[in-house]
Design an enzyme around this catalytic site. Sequence first.
Site, PDB file in Angstrom:
ATOM      1  N   ASP A  54      69.085  38.390 -45.604  1.00 52.12           N
ATOM      2  CA  ASP A  54      69.696  37.055 -45.552  1.00 52.12           C
ATOM      3  C   ASP A  54      70.409  36.868 -44.205  1.00 52.12           C
ATOM      4  O   ASP A  54      71.355  37.595 -43.894  1.00 52.12           O
ATOM      5  CB  ASP A  54      70.682  36.917 -46.720  1.00 52.12           C
ATOM      6  N   TYR A 144      77.102  23.214 -35.070  1.00 56.85           N
ATOM      7  CA  TYR A 144      75.696  23.491 -34.737  1.00 56.85           C
ATOM      8  C   TYR A 144      75.564  23.680 -33.223  1.00 56.85           C
ATOM      9  O   TYR A 144      74.942  24.622 -32.742  1.00 56.85           O
ATOM     10  CB  TYR A 144      74.819  22.337 -35.224  1.00 56.85           C
ATOM     11  N   ALA A 146      77.830  24.542 -31.052  1.00 59.35           N
ATOM     12  CA  ALA A 146      78.463  25.795 -30.608  1.00 59.35           C
ATOM     13  C   ALA A 146      77.547  26.984 -30.898  1.00 59.35           C
ATOM     14  O   ALA A 146      77.403  27.892 -30.070  1.00 59.35           O
ATOM     15  CB  ALA A 146      79.800  25.974 -31.320  1.00 59.35           C
ATOM     16  N   LYS A 148      74.332  26.959 -31.009  1.00 64.78           N
ATOM     17  CA  LYS A 148      73.181  26.912 -30.095  1.00 64.78           C
ATOM     18  C   LYS A 148      73.615  27.157 -28.640  1.00 64.78           C
ATOM     19  O   LYS A 148      72.860  27.741 -27.874  1.00 64.78           O
ATOM     20  CB  LYS A 148      72.442  25.580 -30.246  1.00 64.78           C
TER      21      LYS A 148
HETATM   22  N1  LIG Z   1      64.000  19.915 -36.565  1.00 62.88           N
HETATM   23  C1  LIG Z   1      64.587  19.593 -35.439  1.00 62.88           C
HETATM   24  O1  LIG Z   1      64.766  18.408 -35.110  1.00 62.88           O
HETATM   25  C2  LIG Z   1      65.038  20.676 -34.499  1.00 62.88           C
HETATM   26  C3  LIG Z   1      65.404  20.281 -33.189  1.00 62.88           C
HETATM   27  C4  LIG Z   1      65.846  21.256 -32.301  1.00 62.88           C
HETATM   28  C5  LIG Z   1      65.903  22.578 -32.709  1.00 62.88           C
HETATM   29  N2  LIG Z   1      65.552  22.929 -33.973  1.00 62.88           N
HETATM   30  C6  LIG Z   1      65.635  24.341 -34.339  1.00 62.88           C
HETATM   31  O2  LIG Z   1      64.334  24.765 -34.712  1.00 62.88           O
HETATM   32  C7  LIG Z   1      64.430  25.837 -35.641  1.00 62.88           C
HETATM   33  C8  LIG Z   1      63.532  25.549 -36.835  1.00 62.88           C
HETATM   34  O3  LIG Z   1      64.006  24.361 -37.437  1.00 62.88           O
HETATM   35  P1  LIG Z   1      63.111  23.472 -38.442  1.00 62.88           P
HETATM   36  O4  LIG Z   1      63.343  22.082 -38.067  1.00 62.88           O
HETATM   37  O5  LIG Z   1      61.755  24.025 -38.533  1.00 62.88           O
HETATM   38  O6  LIG Z   1      63.959  23.747 -39.794  1.00 62.88           O
HETATM   39  P2  LIG Z   1      63.537  23.953 -41.325  1.00 62.88           P
HETATM   40  O7  LIG Z   1      62.243  23.284 -41.606  1.00 62.88           O
HETATM   41  O8  LIG Z   1      64.749  23.553 -42.090  1.00 62.88           O
HETATM   42  O9  LIG Z   1      63.326  25.545 -41.431  1.00 62.88           O
HETATM   43  C9  LIG Z   1      64.407  26.421 -41.287  1.00 62.88           C
HETATM   44  C10 LIG Z   1      63.948  27.814 -41.641  1.00 62.88           C
HETATM   45  O10 LIG Z   1      65.092  28.697 -41.525  1.00 62.88           O
HETATM   46  C11 LIG Z   1      65.117  29.540 -42.650  1.00 62.88           C
HETATM   47  N3  LIG Z   1      66.481  29.963 -43.002  1.00 62.88           N
HETATM   48  C12 LIG Z   1      67.566  29.161 -43.160  1.00 62.88           C
HETATM   49  N4  LIG Z   1      68.612  29.897 -43.587  1.00 62.88           N
HETATM   50  C13 LIG Z   1      68.185  31.171 -43.711  1.00 62.88           C
HETATM   51  C14 LIG Z   1      68.783  32.369 -44.122  1.00 62.88           C
HETATM   52  N5  LIG Z   1      70.063  32.425 -44.522  1.00 62.88           N
HETATM   53  N6  LIG Z   1      68.058  33.508 -44.121  1.00 62.88           N
HETATM   54  C15 LIG Z   1      66.748  33.470 -43.745  1.00 62.88           C
HETATM   55  N7  LIG Z   1      66.108  32.360 -43.345  1.00 62.88           N
HETATM   56  C16 LIG Z   1      66.814  31.215 -43.341  1.00 62.88           C
HETATM   57  C17 LIG Z   1      64.540  28.698 -43.782  1.00 62.88           C
HETATM   58  O11 LIG Z   1      64.138  29.561 -44.812  1.00 62.88           O
HETATM   59  P3  LIG Z   1      63.573  28.975 -46.219  1.00 62.88           P
HETATM   60  O12 LIG Z   1      62.168  28.581 -45.893  1.00 62.88           O
HETATM   61  O13 LIG Z   1      63.695  30.124 -47.144  1.00 62.88           O
HETATM   62  O14 LIG Z   1      64.474  27.825 -46.555  1.00 62.88           O
HETATM   63  C18 LIG Z   1      63.417  27.955 -43.082  1.00 62.88           C
HETATM   64  O15 LIG Z   1      62.238  28.713 -43.096  1.00 62.88           O
HETATM   65  C19 LIG Z   1      65.920  25.966 -35.979  1.00 62.88           C
HETATM   66  O16 LIG Z   1      66.475  27.029 -35.239  1.00 62.88           O
HETATM   67  C20 LIG Z   1      66.502  24.637 -35.535  1.00 62.88           C
HETATM   68  O17 LIG Z   1      67.865  24.763 -35.194  1.00 62.88           O
HETATM   69  C21 LIG Z   1      65.108  21.992 -34.882  1.00 62.88           C
END
Ligand SMILES: NC(=O)c1ccc[n+]([C@@H]2O[C@H](COP(=O)([O-])OP(=O)(O)OC[C@H]3O[C@@H](n4cnc5c(N)ncnc54)[C@H](OP(=O)(O)O)[C@@H]3O)[C@@H](O)[C@H]2O)c1
Length: 229
Positions: A54, A144, A146, A148
Amino acid sequence: MATHVITGAGSGIGAAVAHRLHERGDEIVLHARDAGRAKELAAAFPGAKTLVGDLSDPGKLSWALSHQSLPDRVDSLLHIAGVVDLGPVGDLTAKTWHHQLNVNLVAPAELTRLLLPQLRAAQGHVLFVNSGSGLNAHAGWAAYGASKHGLKALADALRQEEHANGVRVTSVYPGRTASPMQAKVHQQEGKEYDPEKWIAPESVATTILMALDLPKDAEVNDLTVRPGR
Ligand SMILES: NC(=O)c1ccc[n+]([C@@H]2O[C@H](COP(=O)([O-])OP(=O)(O)OC[C@H]3O[C@@H](n4cnc5c(N)ncnc54)[C@H](OP(=O)(O)O)[C@@H]3O)[C@@H](O)[C@H]2O)c1
């Protein structure tokens, strides 16, 4: 065959990256928060290995990994998992701060530490999915942002430290990307969510693979990817 350890492979950007690497026949080791989620990932990606731990409890990752078999060599460690919780500083509790800092910053540092011997053995690549919020902080995004900004510092320091070992380090800074995380952000902002307006996770995956597939004589340090329309 290259071996990639991927966090966040169950959703959004991480799932898009895992599919691309799986389709081309690379070995993928998918990190999951718990055994149930690992089982789901193993079913979705036949032949993939899994690692359980986790990320919200980084202090326990060392113990968790010591009870699982790790690959001997890791060609890339892709930190893609992340969480977001918006709110003004006046409302953000210590619990909310800790959760985002743990998942987005401390866990990637700890996972990197635990897999560094395997990364050095392969002269591998550590890639951090950061965010526009890692470069500029805006109202409502303090915790968030901070986490990043810290992730950028982690990547920049690691790059200098591991250069002599042949380990490359890349930060990717996506803008808003259509994923469950972005749907949550819209909900917290009180805005209607239209995924068509934002970057497709597959396009961020293409950006990530571009950095990963570069020959070892070159290293992409930072890549920013923004919505194109
Ligand atoms: N979406 C955007 O607009 C955006 C923009 C800039 C940067 N990002 C960054 O891109 C990355 C991916 O984001 P996304 O948009 O693809 O988000 P997402 O669809 O919400 O996926 C997040 C992933 O993180 C996993 N996760 C969360 N908490 C966890 C924990 N405690 N232990 C293990 N795994 C955990 C989730 O696991 P589960 O599948 O088990 O829930 C999920 O697979 C992140 O680092 C985010 O900050 C996103």
